[in-house]
Design a protein around this motif. Structure first.
Motif, PDB file in Angstrom:
ATOM      1  N   GLU A  72       0.826  -1.211   0.000  1.00 54.38           N
ATOM      2  CA  GLU A  72       0.000   0.000   0.000  1.00 54.38           C
ATOM      3  C   GLU A  72       0.861   1.263   0.000  1.00 54.38           C
ATOM      4  OE1 GLU A  72      -3.562   0.329   2.234  1.00 54.38           O
ATOM      5  OE2 GLU A  72      -4.034  -1.791   1.973  1.00 54.38           O
ATOM      6  N   LEU A  73       1.989   1.217   0.672  1.00 55.61           N
ATOM      7  CA  LEU A  73       2.897   2.360   0.636  1.00 55.61           C
ATOM      8  C   LEU A  73       3.440   2.558  -0.775  1.00 55.61           C
ATOM      9  CD1 LEU A  73       4.389   4.681   1.938  1.00 55.61           C
ATOM     10  CD2 LEU A  73       6.081   3.042   2.810  1.00 55.61           C
ATOM     11  N   PHE A  74       3.761   1.482  -1.449  1.00 56.23           N
ATOM     12  CA  PHE A  74       4.201   1.583  -2.838  1.00 56.23           C
ATOM     13  C   PHE A  74       3.099   2.203  -3.697  1.00 56.23           C
ATOM     14  CE2 PHE A  74       4.570  -0.197  -7.140  1.00 56.23           C
ATOM     15  CZ  PHE A  74       5.818   0.290  -7.484  1.00 56.23           C
ATOM     16  N   GLY A  75       1.862   1.762  -3.504  1.00 56.21           N
ATOM     17  CA  GLY A  75       0.740   2.330  -4.250  1.00 56.21           C
ATOM     18  C   GLY A  75       0.561   3.816  -3.979  1.00 56.21           C
ATOM     19  N   TYR A  76       0.732   4.209  -2.730  1.00 52.74           N
ATOM     20  CA  TYR A  76       0.631   5.622  -2.361  1.00 52.74           C
ATOM     21  C   TYR A  76       1.711   6.443  -3.083  1.00 52.74           C
ATOM     22  CZ  TYR A  76       1.269   9.866   0.358  1.00 52.74           C
ATOM     23  OH  TYR A  76       1.434  11.173   0.732  1.00 52.74           O
ATOM     24  N   ILE A  77       2.922   5.920  -3.097  1.00 50.13           N
ATOM     25  CA  ILE A  77       4.022   6.622  -3.767  1.00 50.13           C
ATOM     26  C   ILE A  77       3.726   6.751  -5.259  1.00 50.13           C
ATOM     27  CG2 ILE A  77       6.466   6.482  -4.411  1.00 50.13           C
ATOM     28  CD1 ILE A  77       6.899   5.105  -1.636  1.00 50.13           C
ATOM     29  N   ARG A  78       3.228   5.684  -5.865  1.00 51.80           N
ATOM     30  CA  ARG A  78       2.893   5.723  -7.291  1.00 51.80           C
ATOM     31  C   ARG A  78       1.851   6.810  -7.577  1.00 51.80           C
ATOM     32  NH1 ARG A  78       6.876   3.752 -10.181  1.00 51.80           N
ATOM     33  NH2 ARG A  78       6.530   1.711 -11.100  1.00 51.80           N
ATOM     34  N   LYS A  79       0.871   6.947  -6.691  1.00 52.16           N
ATOM     35  CA  LYS A  79      -0.143   7.999  -6.874  1.00 52.16           C
ATOM     36  C   LYS A  79       0.498   9.381  -6.826  1.00 52.16           C
ATOM     37  CE  LYS A  79      -4.026   5.309  -5.210  1.00 52.16           C
ATOM     38  NZ  LYS A  79      -4.877   4.975  -4.082  1.00 52.16           N
ATOM     39  N   GLN A  80       1.469   9.550  -5.954  1.00 47.50           N
ATOM     40  CA  GLN A  80       2.169  10.825  -5.869  1.00 47.50           C
ATOM     41  C   GLN A  80       2.950  11.101  -7.159  1.00 47.50           C
ATOM     42  OE1 GLN A  80       1.617  12.837  -3.112  1.00 47.50           O
ATOM     43  NE2 GLN A  80       0.179  11.180  -2.764  1.00 47.50           N
ATOM     44  N   ASP A 138       1.640  -0.432 -15.182  1.00 45.35           N
ATOM     45  CA  ASP A 138       0.832   0.096 -14.083  1.00 45.35           C
ATOM     46  C   ASP A 138       0.330   1.489 -14.471  1.00 45.35           C
ATOM     47  OD1 ASP A 138       2.962   1.908 -13.688  1.00 45.35           O
ATOM     48  OD2 ASP A 138       3.828   0.714 -12.101  1.00 45.35           O
ATOM     49  N   ALA A 139      -0.455   2.101 -13.602  1.00 40.45           N
ATOM     50  CA  ALA A 139      -1.072   3.389 -13.918  1.00 40.45           C
ATOM     51  C   ALA A 139      -0.028   4.478 -14.201  1.00 40.45           C
ATOM     52  CB  ALA A 139      -1.998   3.818 -12.788  1.00 40.45           C
ATOM     53  N   PHE A 140       1.054   4.485 -13.436  1.00 41.20           N
ATOM     54  CA  PHE A 140       2.094   5.491 -13.665  1.00 41.20           C
ATOM     55  C   PHE A 140       2.711   5.326 -15.051  1.00 41.20           C
ATOM     56  CE2 PHE A 140       6.670   6.378 -13.714  1.00 41.20           C
ATOM     57  CZ  PHE A 140       6.626   7.761 -13.590  1.00 41.20           C
ATOM     58  N   HIS A 141       3.124   4.112 -15.364  1.00 40.45           N
ATOM     59  CA  HIS A 141       3.758   3.889 -16.664  1.00 40.45           C
ATOM     60  C   HIS A 141       2.759   4.062 -17.809  1.00 40.45           C
ATOM     61  CE1 HIS A 141       7.033   2.118 -14.213  1.00 40.45           C
ATOM     62  NE2 HIS A 141       7.744   2.727 -15.126  1.00 40.45           N
ATOM     63  N   SER A 142       1.513   3.709 -17.597  1.00 36.28           N
ATOM     64  CA  SER A 142       0.487   3.930 -18.629  1.00 36.28           C
ATOM     65  C   SER A 142       0.371   5.416 -18.949  1.00 36.28           C
ATOM     66  CB  SER A 142      -0.875   3.403 -18.165  1.00 36.28           C
ATOM     67  OG  SER A 142      -0.879   2.005 -18.126  1.00 36.28           O
ATOM     68  N   GLN A 143       0.388   6.236 -17.919  1.00 34.75           N
ATOM     69  CA  GLN A 143       0.308   7.685 -18.100  1.00 34.75           C
ATOM     70  C   GLN A 143       1.526   8.186 -18.875  1.00 34.75           C
ATOM     71  OE1 GLN A 143       0.842   9.833 -14.443  1.00 34.75           O
ATOM     72  NE2 GLN A 143      -0.330  11.601 -15.162  1.00 34.75           N
ATOM     73  N   LEU A 144       2.688   7.728 -18.486  1.00 36.96           N
ATOM     74  CA  LEU A 144       3.922   8.142 -19.153  1.00 36.96           C
ATOM     75  C   LEU A 144       3.942   7.651 -20.600  1.00 36.96           C
ATOM     76  CD1 LEU A 144       6.360   9.731 -18.061  1.00 36.96           C
ATOM     77  CD2 LEU A 144       7.477   7.547 -17.627  1.00 36.96           C
ATOM     78  N   PHE A 145       3.613   6.380 -20.804  1.00 33.63           N
ATOM     79  CA  PHE A 145       3.627   5.814 -22.159  1.00 33.63           C
ATOM     80  C   PHE A 145       2.588   6.480 -23.049  1.00 33.63           C
ATOM     81  CE2 PHE A 145       5.184   1.549 -20.202  1.00 33.63           C
ATOM     82  CZ  PHE A 145       6.426   2.109 -19.955  1.00 33.63           C
ATOM     83  N   LEU A 167      13.288   5.495 -21.269  1.00 37.59           N
ATOM     84  CA  LEU A 167      14.503   6.294 -21.443  1.00 37.59           C
ATOM     85  C   LEU A 167      14.398   7.611 -20.671  1.00 37.59           C
ATOM     86  CD1 LEU A 167      17.254   6.716 -22.861  1.00 37.59           C
ATOM     87  CD2 LEU A 167      15.974   7.679 -24.780  1.00 37.59           C
ATOM     88  N   ALA A 168      13.269   8.283 -20.806  1.00 35.65           N
ATOM     89  CA  ALA A 168      13.084   9.551 -20.103  1.00 35.65           C
ATOM     90  C   ALA A 168      13.065   9.337 -18.591  1.00 35.65           C
ATOM     91  CB  ALA A 168      11.789  10.221 -20.560  1.00 35.65           C
ATOM     92  N   HIS A 169      12.330   8.325 -18.140  1.00 36.67           N
ATOM     93  CA  HIS A 169      12.204   8.095 -16.709  1.00 36.67           C
ATOM     94  C   HIS A 169      13.548   7.730 -16.076  1.00 36.67           C
ATOM     95  CE1 HIS A 169      10.105   5.971 -13.149  1.00 36.67           C
ATOM     96  NE2 HIS A 169      10.257   7.240 -12.897  1.00 36.67           N
ATOM     97  N   VAL A 170      14.300   6.868 -16.723  1.00 31.96           N
ATOM     98  CA  VAL A 170      15.618   6.493 -16.197  1.00 31.96           C
ATOM     99  C   VAL A 170      16.540   7.716 -16.153  1.00 31.96           C
ATOM    100  CG1 VAL A 170      17.694   5.140 -16.704  1.00 31.96           C
ATOM    101  CG2 VAL A 170      15.459   4.053 -16.795  1.00 31.96           C
ATOM    102  N   ASN A 171      16.447   8.569 -17.161  1.00 30.24           N
ATOM    103  CA  ASN A 171      17.237   9.804 -17.189  1.00 30.24           C
ATOM    104  C   ASN A 171      16.917  10.673 -15.974  1.00 30.24           C
ATOM    105  OD1 ASN A 171      16.983  12.889 -18.287  1.00 30.24           O
ATOM    106  ND2 ASN A 171      18.842  11.888 -19.055  1.00 30.24           N
ATOM    107  N   ILE A 172      15.642  10.801 -15.670  1.00 28.37           N
ATOM    108  CA  ILE A 172      15.210  11.618 -14.526  1.00 28.37           C
ATOM    109  C   ILE A 172      15.691  10.989 -13.218  1.00 28.37           C
ATOM    110  CG2 ILE A 172      13.196  12.456 -13.246  1.00 28.37           C
ATOM    111  CD1 ILE A 172      11.724  12.445 -16.051  1.00 28.37           C
ATOM    112  N   ILE A 173      15.487   9.689 -13.082  1.00 26.29           N
ATOM    113  CA  ILE A 173      15.882   8.990 -11.857  1.00 26.29           C
ATOM    114  C   ILE A 173      17.384   9.134 -11.606  1.00 26.29           C
ATOM    115  CG2 ILE A 173      16.203   6.689 -10.838  1.00 26.29           C
ATOM    116  CD1 ILE A 173      13.497   5.918 -12.114  1.00 26.29           C
TER     117      ILE A 173
END
Length: 180
Positions: free
Chosen positions: A42-50, A108-115, A138-144
């Motif tokens: 659930e904490l992971f899910g909360y972070i994903r929502k953020q 997941d929802a985060f990656h769906s939004q990004l994709f 590629l973009a996400h890894v660059n940011i991370i």
């Protein structure tokens, strides 16, 4: 929970420690979370929502696609910069046995939004004709990696340099560099 897991790992953080750290009885924790696994997930899910909120904040329709790209890049970077424990937690979670999401389930929802954002860029001709999932990764890894290097003090990156990093990424993905 974030701080405890960062310090002790998933397995080294019993629910009794979480309760003690929260200043509540262990029974109180179990009232809200039936198990440690449930709390971790659930904490992971909360972070994903953020993270979804951070991306959505930068995705304003009236902006040009290029400006939306920069805004999304910067907002997600700022999210990781402001929440380094969340970034650490995400990395631990996705590489742990708690991550039971199967690849065939799709993104997941985060990656769906990004994709979806990158898919639109490809479809509308802003980005090179590539798999939008590859562009998103590629973009996400660059940011991370930028956030991690800055957060660990391995490099000091000014705001103009952050813009340059995003510009380099844009130039590499853009079908016609120099356009919006």
């Amino acid at each position: 929970m974030l701080a405890l897991v960062k310090e002790n790992g998933f397995h080294g953080t019993p629910m009794s420690m979480v309760a003690r750290h929260a200043g509540v009885a262990a029974g109180t924790i179990y009232h809200y979370f039936e198990s440690k696994e449930k709390l971790i997930c659930e904490l992971f899910g909360y972070i994903r929502k953020q993270m979804i909120a951070a991306v959505a904040k930068g995705d304003a329709e009236p902006l040009s696609y290029k400006d939306r790209f920069y805004s999304i890049w910067m907002n997600l970077y700022r999210f990781y910069e402001a929440n380094p424990d969340m970034l650490w937690y995400i990395e631990q979670f996705v590489n742990s046995p708690y991550n039971t999401r199967k690849p065939e389930a799709g993104p997941d929802a985060f990656h769906s939004q990004l994709f979806s954002f990158f898919s639109r860029g490809v479809t509308e001709g802003y980005l090179k004709d590539m798999n939008p999932e590859i562009l998103g990764i590629l973009a996400h890894v660059n940011i991370i990696m930028t956030a991690k290097m800055q957060g660990k003090g391995q490099v000091v990156i000014s705001d103009p340099e952050l813009q340059q990093i995003a510009q380099l990424l844009w130039d590499g993905m853009c079908r016609h560099p120099g356009t919006s």
